[in-house]
Design an enzyme around this catalytic site. Sequence first.
Site, PDB file in Angstrom:
ATOM      1  N   PRO A 165       0.786  -1.240   0.000  1.00 21.41           N
ATOM      2  CG  PRO A 165       0.130  -0.859   2.224  1.00 21.41           C
ATOM      3  CD  PRO A 165       0.963  -1.777   1.365  1.00 21.41           C
ATOM      4  CE1 TYR A 166       6.109   4.967   1.951  1.00 21.50           C
ATOM      5  CE2 TYR A 166       6.813   5.073  -0.344  1.00 21.50           C
ATOM      6  CZ  TYR A 166       6.840   5.571   0.950  1.00 21.50           C
ATOM      7  OH  TYR A 166       7.590   6.684   1.231  1.00 21.50           O
ATOM      8  N   GLY A 167       2.589   2.934  -2.332  1.00 25.11           N
ATOM      9  CA  GLY A 167       2.282   3.804  -3.471  1.00 25.11           C
ATOM     10  C   GLY A 167       0.971   4.553  -3.296  1.00 25.11           C
ATOM     11  CB  SER A 169       0.246   5.462   1.706  1.00 22.49           C
ATOM     12  OG  SER A 169       1.648   5.581   1.525  1.00 22.49           O
ATOM     13  NE  ARG A 170       4.798   9.097   1.812  1.00 19.97           N
ATOM     14  CZ  ARG A 170       4.186   9.217   2.970  1.00 19.97           C
ATOM     15  NH1 ARG A 170       2.921   9.602   3.016  1.00 19.97           N
ATOM     16  NH2 ARG A 170       4.806   8.978   4.111  1.00 19.97           N
TER      17      ARG A 170
END
Length: 259
Positions: A165-167, A169-170
């Site tokens: 989910p990092y992408g 989230s940013r």
Amino acid sequence: MNGTLTNQFIIVTGASSGLGLAMAKALLMQGATVALASRSGAKLTKAVQQLREMGFDAVELGMDVRSEQSIKEAAEWVKREWGRIDVLVNNAGIGMKTVNPNFLTEPQPFFQVSPEGFRDLMDTNVTGYFLVSRTFAPLMVQQGSGKIINISMNYETMKRKGFVPYGPSRAATESLSFIMAEDLKEYGVTVNMLLPGGATVTGMIPEEVREQLEGKVNLLDPEVMAEPVVYLASAESDGLTGERIVAVEFEKWKTERGR
């Protein structure tokens, strides 16, 4: 200490290491009073202690960005001790290694990411920025001035295989930033984004993975954020809002805008 940020009161979240610590140090070097905010613990205490020993006006501020109560207590401390806040740097976040330790060498499809891992990262990286900004923005509105700097990442990260989910989230952080900038315009408060412009040598990349990447990927030093974060915190950037600045392209960005 004389500098471009003397008499400026600044909070940097996620400041016990990595980008946060590098930015806090850069701001301190320009004479600012900086509260290094992070979850309480030996790591934060040691970082602040080292900066104070160097003669900087660093303050330890225990704050969990996922806890409304913790943020409220931090804001009460700021009102009581400082009486105002000039700059808020939203940087606290967790990376892909929390859901997949081998994310760079063995990307994992989104359907294998646990719901708990997804929620945990989004709570920190997106909801955390919202909760901290929501708490401190009214103080800036009341003052009629203030600057919020939201730390982000490359667009490539938002589209890269195995980066859920990092992408997302940013990507959400950037949408939040643009809307915050619009919402705060009429109050004299600015919101801008700053990102390194590539993978950086921080705790978000596991040590063993970093070793594998040596020679293959050009990892940036966290100090790449120093000059642009000082610029965004200083009077030089007055009136600038809704901008997205890539640290490695900072000089080019300034030239193009005649700044």
